[in-house]
Design an enzyme around this catalytic site. Structure first.
Site, PDB file in Angstrom:
ATOM      1  N   ARG A   1     -17.473   3.074   5.852  1.00  0.00           N
ATOM      2  CA  ARG A   1     -16.571   2.275   5.206  1.00  0.00           C
ATOM      3  C   ARG A   1     -15.145   2.046   6.149  1.00  0.00           C
ATOM      4  O   ARG A   1     -14.667   0.873   6.096  1.00  0.00           O
ATOM      5  CB  ARG A   1     -15.889   3.414   4.102  1.00  0.00           C
TER       6      ARG A   1
ATOM      7  N   TYR B   1     -29.071   7.124   5.652  1.00  0.00           N
ATOM      8  CA  TYR B   1     -29.062   6.036   6.341  1.00  0.00           C
ATOM      9  C   TYR B   1     -28.276   6.108   7.623  1.00  0.00           C
ATOM     10  O   TYR B   1     -27.123   6.819   7.469  1.00  0.00           O
ATOM     11  CB  TYR B   1     -28.980   4.728   5.577  1.00  0.00           C
TER      12      TYR B   1
ATOM     13  N   GLU C   1       0.952  -1.054  -0.031  1.00  0.00           N
ATOM     14  CA  GLU C   1      -0.053  -0.019   0.077  1.00  0.00           C
ATOM     15  C   GLU C   1       0.981   1.105  -0.303  1.00  0.00           C
ATOM     16  O   GLU C   1       1.749   1.348   0.914  1.00  0.00           O
ATOM     17  CB  GLU C   1      -0.783  -0.020   1.226  1.00  0.00           C
TER      18      GLU C   1
END
Length: 403
Positions: A111, A225, A36
Protein backbone atom coordinates in the site's frame (compact mmCIF):
# COMPACT_ATOMS: atom_id res chain seq x y z
CA UNK A 1 -18.44 18.68 -27.42
CA UNK A 2 -18.69 20.78 -24.23
CA UNK A 3 -15.66 22.59 -22.91
CA UNK A 4 -14.12 20.94 -19.85
CA UNK A 5 -15.11 22.30 -16.46
CA UNK A 6 -12.42 24.54 -14.98
CA UNK A 7 -12.95 24.99 -11.24
CA UNK A 8 -11.27 24.98 -7.85
CA UNK A 9 -11.93 21.59 -6.26
CA UNK A 10 -11.10 20.80 -2.63
CA UNK A 11 -10.35 17.14 -1.83
CA UNK A 12 -10.63 16.01 1.79
CA UNK A 13 -8.39 13.03 2.60
CA UNK A 14 -4.86 12.18 1.54
CA UNK A 15 -5.12 8.43 1.18
CA UNK A 16 -5.07 6.46 -2.06
CA UNK A 17 -8.53 7.64 -3.13
CA UNK A 18 -7.89 11.28 -2.26
CA UNK A 19 -4.53 11.49 -4.03
CA UNK A 20 -5.89 9.70 -7.11
CA UNK A 21 -8.81 12.12 -7.17
CA UNK A 22 -6.57 15.18 -6.87
CA UNK A 23 -4.47 13.91 -9.75
CA UNK A 24 -7.48 13.04 -11.95
CA UNK A 25 -9.15 16.40 -11.33
CA UNK A 26 -5.95 18.34 -12.04
CA UNK A 27 -5.32 16.38 -15.23
CA UNK A 28 -8.87 17.28 -16.28
CA UNK A 29 -8.02 20.98 -16.09
CA UNK A 30 -9.16 22.09 -12.64
CA UNK A 31 -7.19 23.49 -9.73
CA UNK A 32 -7.05 21.22 -6.67
CA UNK A 33 -6.43 21.82 -2.98
CA UNK A 34 -6.09 18.58 -1.02
CA UNK A 35 -6.30 18.67 2.79
CA UNK A 36 -5.21 15.82 5.05
CA UNK A 37 -5.68 15.76 8.82
CA UNK A 38 -2.44 13.87 9.58
CA UNK A 39 0.80 15.78 10.09
CA UNK A 40 2.34 14.07 7.09
CA UNK A 41 1.18 11.95 4.17
CA UNK A 42 1.43 8.24 4.90
CA UNK A 43 -0.39 4.97 4.35
CA UNK A 44 -0.80 2.13 6.83
CA UNK A 45 -1.44 -1.51 6.08
CA UNK A 46 0.38 -4.06 4.02
CA UNK A 47 -0.29 -5.67 0.66
CA UNK A 48 -2.86 -4.60 -1.88
CA UNK A 49 -4.26 -6.37 -4.94
CA UNK A 50 -4.77 -4.30 -8.08
CA UNK A 51 -7.03 -6.07 -10.54
CA UNK A 52 -6.97 -4.97 -14.21
CA UNK A 53 -9.67 -2.36 -13.61
CA UNK A 54 -7.30 -0.69 -11.14
CA UNK A 55 -4.34 -0.99 -13.52
CA UNK A 56 -6.45 0.66 -16.22
CA UNK A 57 -7.23 3.51 -13.84
CA UNK A 58 -3.55 3.92 -12.94
CA UNK A 59 -2.71 4.05 -16.65
CA UNK A 60 -5.29 6.82 -17.08
CA UNK A 61 -3.65 8.71 -14.22
CA UNK A 62 -0.19 8.30 -15.73
CA UNK A 63 1.30 6.36 -12.79
CA UNK A 64 1.03 2.72 -13.88
CA UNK A 65 4.68 2.48 -14.88
CA UNK A 66 5.80 3.91 -11.54
CA UNK A 67 3.63 1.43 -9.64
CA UNK A 68 4.86 -1.51 -11.73
CA UNK A 69 8.47 -0.73 -10.82
CA UNK A 70 7.89 -2.00 -7.28
CA UNK A 71 4.93 -4.30 -7.80
CA UNK A 72 4.66 -8.01 -8.61
CA UNK A 73 2.58 -9.41 -11.47
CA UNK A 74 1.44 -12.78 -10.08
CA UNK A 75 1.06 -15.61 -12.57
CA UNK A 76 -2.02 -17.09 -10.90
CA UNK A 77 -4.75 -16.59 -8.34
CA UNK A 78 -5.12 -19.85 -6.44
CA UNK A 79 -7.87 -20.89 -4.01
CA UNK A 80 -6.97 -23.70 -1.62
CA UNK A 81 -8.93 -25.63 0.99
CA UNK A 82 -7.48 -24.48 4.31
CA UNK A 83 -8.41 -27.74 6.02
CA UNK A 84 -7.26 -30.34 3.50
CA UNK A 85 -4.56 -28.34 1.70
CA UNK A 86 -6.05 -29.30 -1.68
CA UNK A 87 -6.28 -26.85 -4.56
CA UNK A 88 -9.87 -25.87 -5.34
CA UNK A 89 -9.46 -23.63 -8.37
CA UNK A 90 -7.12 -21.13 -10.02
CA UNK A 91 -7.05 -18.33 -12.55
CA UNK A 92 -4.21 -18.05 -15.07
CA UNK A 93 -3.25 -14.37 -15.20
CA UNK A 94 -0.73 -14.86 -18.00
CA UNK A 95 -2.96 -16.75 -20.38
CA UNK A 96 -4.00 -15.49 -23.80
CA UNK A 97 -7.57 -15.51 -22.53
CA UNK A 98 -6.67 -13.08 -19.75
CA UNK A 99 -4.71 -10.74 -22.01
CA UNK A 100 -7.42 -10.62 -24.66
CA UNK A 101 -10.15 -9.98 -22.13
CA UNK A 102 -8.57 -7.44 -19.79
CA UNK A 103 -5.50 -5.95 -21.54
CA UNK A 104 -4.10 -4.53 -18.27
CA UNK A 105 -2.03 -6.44 -15.71
CA UNK A 106 -3.11 -7.88 -12.39
CA UNK A 107 -0.63 -6.50 -9.84
CA UNK A 108 0.07 -6.90 -6.14
CA UNK A 109 1.88 -4.13 -4.32
CA UNK A 110 2.53 -2.69 -0.89
CA UNK A 111 0.00 0.00 0.00
CA UNK A 112 2.80 2.43 0.82
CA UNK A 113 4.32 1.96 -2.65
CA UNK A 114 1.05 2.78 -4.42
CA UNK A 115 0.47 5.73 -2.11
CA UNK A 116 4.00 7.03 -2.73
CA UNK A 117 3.56 6.85 -6.52
CA UNK A 118 0.32 8.83 -6.37
CA UNK A 119 1.79 11.36 -3.93
CA UNK A 120 4.83 11.94 -6.15
CA UNK A 121 2.59 12.53 -9.18
CA UNK A 122 0.48 15.02 -7.23
CA UNK A 123 3.58 16.84 -5.99
CA UNK A 124 4.78 17.22 -9.57
CA UNK A 125 1.48 18.55 -10.92
CA UNK A 126 1.37 22.37 -10.93
CA UNK A 127 -2.39 22.49 -10.31
CA UNK A 128 -2.31 20.37 -7.11
CA UNK A 129 -1.74 22.01 -3.73
CA UNK A 130 -1.22 19.59 -0.80
CA UNK A 131 -1.80 20.53 2.85
CA UNK A 132 -1.34 18.32 5.91
CA UNK A 133 -2.46 19.03 9.48
CA UNK A 134 -5.92 20.19 8.39
CA UNK A 135 -8.80 18.49 10.23
CA UNK A 136 -12.19 19.36 8.76
CA UNK A 137 -14.70 20.19 11.51
CA UNK A 138 -17.37 21.98 9.52
CA UNK A 139 -18.67 22.69 6.04
CA UNK A 140 -21.03 25.27 4.57
CA UNK A 141 -22.22 25.56 1.00
CA UNK A 142 -24.45 27.72 -1.11
CA UNK A 143 -25.12 28.09 -4.81
CA UNK A 144 -21.72 29.73 -5.37
CA UNK A 145 -19.42 27.32 -3.58
CA UNK A 146 -18.32 25.47 -0.44
CA UNK A 147 -16.31 26.59 2.60
CA UNK A 148 -14.43 24.18 4.86
CA UNK A 149 -13.55 24.92 8.50
CA UNK A 150 -10.61 23.36 10.30
CA UNK A 151 -9.76 22.52 13.89
CA UNK A 152 -6.24 23.91 13.58
CA UNK A 153 -7.07 27.48 12.50
CA UNK A 154 -9.81 30.05 12.01
CA UNK A 155 -9.06 30.31 8.30
CA UNK A 156 -11.56 28.72 5.94
CA UNK A 157 -10.95 27.11 2.57
CA UNK A 158 -13.27 28.27 -0.20
CA UNK A 159 -13.77 26.05 -3.25
CA UNK A 160 -16.25 25.54 -6.04
CA UNK A 161 -16.84 21.95 -4.89
CA UNK A 162 -15.60 19.46 -2.30
CA UNK A 163 -14.82 15.78 -2.80
CA UNK A 164 -15.05 13.82 0.46
CA UNK A 165 -12.40 11.10 0.24
CA UNK A 166 -11.94 10.87 4.00
CA UNK A 167 -12.50 7.16 4.41
CA UNK A 168 -14.70 4.74 6.31
CA UNK A 169 -15.37 7.15 9.19
CA UNK A 170 -15.86 10.17 6.93
CA UNK A 171 -16.90 13.26 8.87
CA UNK A 172 -18.40 14.80 5.77
CA UNK A 173 -20.51 11.73 5.10
CA UNK A 174 -21.75 11.79 8.70
CA UNK A 175 -22.88 15.37 8.18
CA UNK A 176 -24.70 14.53 4.94
CA UNK A 177 -26.04 10.95 5.17
CA UNK A 178 -28.24 9.76 8.03
CA UNK A 179 -27.24 6.09 7.97
CA UNK A 180 -25.49 5.71 11.31
CA UNK A 181 -22.07 4.22 11.85
CA UNK A 182 -20.21 1.60 9.76
CA UNK A 183 -21.36 -2.00 10.21
CA UNK A 184 -18.93 -4.42 11.85
CA UNK A 185 -18.89 -7.83 10.16
CA UNK A 186 -17.62 -9.55 13.35
CA UNK A 187 -14.56 -10.52 11.33
CA UNK A 188 -11.07 -9.30 12.14
CA UNK A 189 -7.81 -9.37 10.19
CA UNK A 190 -4.20 -9.68 11.29
CA UNK A 191 -1.93 -8.65 8.44
CA UNK A 192 1.54 -7.55 7.52
CA UNK A 193 4.48 -8.10 5.18
CA UNK A 194 7.70 -9.81 6.24
CA UNK A 195 11.04 -10.33 4.47
CA UNK A 196 10.59 -13.08 1.90
CA UNK A 197 13.61 -15.03 3.15
CA UNK A 198 11.69 -15.79 6.36
CA UNK A 199 9.32 -17.97 4.32
CA UNK A 200 11.47 -21.08 4.66
CA UNK A 201 10.89 -24.81 4.50
CA UNK A 202 7.46 -25.85 3.29
CA UNK A 203 6.34 -22.22 3.14
CA UNK A 204 9.01 -21.30 0.61
CA UNK A 205 7.28 -23.35 -2.09
CA UNK A 206 4.31 -20.98 -2.26
CA UNK A 207 6.39 -17.85 -1.68
CA UNK A 208 8.64 -18.63 -4.64
CA UNK A 209 5.69 -19.21 -6.99
CA UNK A 210 4.63 -15.51 -6.85
CA UNK A 211 1.00 -16.65 -6.96
CA UNK A 212 -1.75 -15.09 -4.87
CA UNK A 213 -2.79 -17.86 -2.49
CA UNK A 214 -6.19 -17.85 -0.77
CA UNK A 215 -6.69 -20.59 1.83
CA UNK A 216 -10.46 -20.79 2.43
CA UNK A 217 -11.86 -22.38 5.57
CA UNK A 218 -14.84 -22.34 7.91
CA UNK A 219 -15.32 -18.75 9.09
CA UNK A 220 -11.69 -17.90 8.33
CA UNK A 221 -9.15 -17.61 5.53
CA UNK A 222 -5.50 -16.83 4.89
CA UNK A 223 -4.20 -14.76 1.95
CA UNK A 224 -0.55 -14.79 0.85
CA UNK A 225 1.39 -13.09 -1.95
CA UNK A 226 4.73 -11.33 -2.57
CA UNK A 227 5.06 -7.54 -2.82
CA UNK A 228 7.80 -4.99 -3.46
CA UNK A 229 9.51 -6.89 -6.30
CA UNK A 230 9.28 -10.09 -4.25
CA UNK A 231 11.37 -8.72 -1.38
CA UNK A 232 8.43 -8.92 1.05
CA UNK A 233 5.77 -11.56 1.56
CA UNK A 234 2.31 -10.34 2.52
CA UNK A 235 0.07 -12.44 4.77
CA UNK A 236 -3.47 -11.70 5.96
CA UNK A 237 -5.29 -13.97 8.42
CA UNK A 238 -9.03 -13.28 8.71
CA UNK A 239 -11.57 -14.91 11.03
CA UNK A 240 -14.97 -14.41 12.60
CA UNK A 241 -14.90 -13.74 16.32
CA UNK A 242 -17.24 -15.55 18.69
CA UNK A 243 -16.63 -12.88 21.33
CA UNK A 244 -17.58 -9.79 19.31
CA UNK A 245 -19.07 -7.08 21.51
CA UNK A 246 -20.13 -3.67 20.18
CA UNK A 247 -18.27 -0.72 21.69
CA UNK A 248 -15.48 -2.99 22.96
CA UNK A 249 -12.02 -3.92 21.71
CA UNK A 250 -11.89 -7.10 23.74
CA UNK A 251 -12.63 -9.47 20.86
CA UNK A 252 -10.86 -10.92 17.83
CA UNK A 253 -7.79 -11.63 19.95
CA UNK A 254 -4.60 -13.54 19.14
CA UNK A 255 -5.92 -16.43 21.23
CA UNK A 256 -9.03 -16.58 19.02
CA UNK A 257 -6.82 -16.43 15.93
CA UNK A 258 -4.91 -19.48 17.08
CA UNK A 259 -8.08 -21.33 18.04
CA UNK A 260 -9.86 -20.65 14.73
CA UNK A 261 -6.89 -21.85 12.64
CA UNK A 262 -6.03 -24.82 14.83
CA UNK A 263 -7.66 -27.38 12.53
CA UNK A 264 -6.07 -26.15 9.29
CA UNK A 265 -3.59 -28.00 7.09
CA UNK A 266 0.14 -28.01 7.76
CA UNK A 267 0.94 -25.25 5.23
CA UNK A 268 -1.46 -22.83 6.93
CA UNK A 269 -0.28 -23.75 10.42
CA UNK A 270 3.33 -23.22 9.33
CA UNK A 271 2.50 -19.74 8.04
CA UNK A 272 0.40 -18.58 10.99
CA UNK A 273 3.27 -17.83 13.43
CA UNK A 274 4.69 -15.39 10.85
CA UNK A 275 1.44 -13.44 10.44
CA UNK A 276 1.94 -9.97 11.92
CA UNK A 277 0.31 -9.49 15.33
CA UNK A 278 1.18 -5.80 15.72
CA UNK A 279 -2.39 -4.69 15.05
CA UNK A 280 -5.80 -6.26 14.57
CA UNK A 281 -8.14 -4.80 11.98
CA UNK A 282 -11.90 -5.15 12.57
CA UNK A 283 -13.64 -5.38 9.20
CA UNK A 284 -16.47 -2.96 8.43
CA UNK A 285 -18.67 -1.97 5.53
CA UNK A 286 -21.99 -0.22 4.97
CA UNK A 287 -25.11 -0.90 2.98
CA UNK A 288 -25.03 0.90 -0.39
CA UNK A 289 -26.61 4.35 -0.62
CA UNK A 290 -28.14 5.87 -3.74
CA UNK A 291 -27.09 9.47 -3.15
CA UNK A 292 -23.40 10.43 -3.42
CA UNK A 293 -23.79 14.11 -4.32
CA UNK A 294 -25.17 16.79 -1.99
CA UNK A 295 -25.17 20.14 -3.75
CA UNK A 296 -21.49 20.83 -4.40
CA UNK A 297 -20.18 18.04 -2.15
CA UNK A 298 -19.56 14.52 -3.52
CA UNK A 299 -18.52 11.34 -1.74
CA UNK A 300 -15.72 9.14 -3.09
CA UNK A 301 -13.94 5.91 -2.15
CA UNK A 302 -14.68 4.45 1.27
CA UNK A 303 -16.64 7.58 2.17
CA UNK A 304 -19.11 6.59 -0.56
CA UNK A 305 -18.92 2.78 -0.70
CA UNK A 306 -16.92 1.08 2.07
CA UNK A 307 -16.77 -2.62 1.34
CA UNK A 308 -15.44 -5.83 2.80
CA UNK A 309 -12.18 -6.97 1.25
CA UNK A 310 -13.30 -10.33 -0.16
CA UNK A 311 -13.26 -9.19 -3.81
CA UNK A 312 -10.05 -7.16 -3.24
CA UNK A 313 -11.77 -4.12 -4.73
CA UNK A 314 -11.71 -1.38 -2.07
CA UNK A 315 -8.78 0.60 -3.47
CA UNK A 316 -9.64 -0.47 -7.03
CA UNK A 317 -13.07 1.13 -6.79
CA UNK A 318 -11.63 4.33 -5.33
CA UNK A 319 -9.29 4.54 -8.33
CA UNK A 320 -12.24 4.00 -10.67
CA UNK A 321 -14.09 6.80 -8.85
CA UNK A 322 -11.20 9.20 -9.40
CA UNK A 323 -10.92 8.47 -13.11
CA UNK A 324 -14.69 8.72 -13.61
CA UNK A 325 -14.77 12.11 -11.88
CA UNK A 326 -11.96 13.36 -14.10
CA UNK A 327 -13.79 12.18 -17.21
CA UNK A 328 -17.02 13.86 -16.03
CA UNK A 329 -15.24 17.18 -15.50
CA UNK A 330 -13.70 16.95 -18.98
CA UNK A 331 -16.96 16.09 -20.71
CA UNK A 332 -19.60 18.15 -18.85
CA UNK A 333 -20.74 21.70 -19.44
CA UNK A 334 -21.10 22.58 -15.75
CA UNK A 335 -19.75 21.51 -12.38
CA UNK A 336 -23.18 20.39 -11.21
CA UNK A 337 -23.63 18.23 -14.30
CA UNK A 338 -20.13 16.75 -13.83
CA UNK A 339 -20.84 15.67 -10.25
CA UNK A 340 -24.20 14.20 -11.26
CA UNK A 341 -22.61 12.31 -14.16
CA UNK A 342 -19.87 10.94 -11.89
CA UNK A 343 -22.40 9.65 -9.35
CA UNK A 344 -24.75 8.15 -11.93
CA UNK A 345 -21.89 6.26 -13.55
CA UNK A 346 -20.21 5.02 -10.40
CA UNK A 347 -22.94 4.43 -7.83
CA UNK A 348 -24.67 1.38 -9.41
CA UNK A 349 -21.40 -0.42 -10.12
CA UNK A 350 -19.78 0.27 -6.75
CA UNK A 351 -22.97 -0.69 -4.93
CA UNK A 352 -23.11 -4.00 -6.79
CA UNK A 353 -19.51 -4.74 -5.86
CA UNK A 354 -20.18 -3.78 -2.21
CA UNK A 355 -23.03 -6.27 -2.06
CA UNK A 356 -21.17 -9.05 -3.85
CA UNK A 357 -18.11 -8.64 -1.65
CA UNK A 358 -20.27 -9.73 1.27
CA UNK A 359 -21.58 -12.70 -0.69
CA UNK A 360 -18.11 -13.83 -1.77
CA UNK A 361 -17.01 -13.69 1.85
CA UNK A 362 -19.88 -15.99 2.77
CA UNK A 363 -18.85 -18.45 0.03
CA UNK A 364 -15.21 -18.36 1.12
CA UNK A 365 -16.13 -19.08 4.74
CA UNK A 366 -18.63 -21.91 4.22
CA UNK A 367 -18.64 -24.85 6.63
CA UNK A 368 -19.62 -28.52 6.36
CA UNK A 369 -21.82 -29.50 3.44
CA UNK A 370 -21.80 -25.97 2.10
CA UNK A 371 -18.01 -26.09 1.78
CA UNK A 372 -18.21 -29.54 0.17
CA UNK A 373 -20.63 -28.31 -2.50
CA UNK A 374 -18.53 -25.19 -3.10
CA UNK A 375 -15.43 -27.31 -3.63
CA UNK A 376 -17.22 -29.61 -6.06
CA UNK A 377 -18.43 -26.69 -8.15
CA UNK A 378 -15.05 -24.98 -8.21
CA UNK A 379 -13.26 -28.17 -9.23
CA UNK A 380 -14.87 -28.01 -12.68
CA UNK A 381 -13.63 -24.48 -13.46
CA UNK A 382 -10.95 -23.90 -16.07
CA UNK A 383 -8.01 -21.62 -15.12
CA UNK A 384 -8.88 -19.55 -18.21
CA UNK A 385 -12.55 -19.11 -17.34
CA UNK A 386 -13.02 -15.51 -16.19
CA UNK A 387 -16.77 -15.32 -16.78
CA UNK A 388 -17.76 -14.98 -13.13
CA UNK A 389 -15.24 -12.23 -12.32
CA UNK A 390 -15.01 -10.30 -15.59
CA UNK A 391 -17.75 -7.82 -14.65
CA UNK A 392 -15.75 -6.84 -11.56
CA UNK A 393 -12.49 -6.46 -13.45
CA UNK A 394 -13.99 -4.47 -16.36
CA UNK A 395 -14.59 -0.80 -15.50
CA UNK A 396 -17.53 1.13 -16.90
CA UNK A 397 -15.28 4.07 -17.83
CA UNK A 398 -13.53 4.49 -21.16
CA UNK A 399 -10.65 2.08 -21.64
CA UNK A 400 -7.09 3.29 -21.10
CA UNK A 401 -4.36 2.51 -23.66
CA UNK A 402 -3.52 -1.17 -23.84
CA UNK A 403 -0.31 -2.72 -22.56
Amino acid sequence: MPLPVSAHIAVVGGGIGGLATALAVARAGSRVTLVEKAAQFSEIGAGLQLAPNASAALAELGVLDAVRERAVAPPRLVMMDALTGEQLTSLDLRSASYRERFRHPYLVTHRTDLHAALLAACERHPEVSLHTGHTVVGVNQDTSGVRLRFAESHEELAADAVIAADGLHSRLRQALVADGTPVCSRYVAFRGALPAERMTGRMSKHASSEAVMVWAGPRMHLVQYPVRRGELYNQVAVFESDSYTPHSDDWGTEAELEERFAGTCQAVRDALPLVSRDRRWPLYDRAPVDQWVFGRIALLGDAAHPMLQYLAQGACQALEDAVALGHALEQSSSLERALATYASLRSPRASRIQTNARRFGEICHLEGMGATLRNMLLASRSPENFDDISWVWTPATAAAPAL
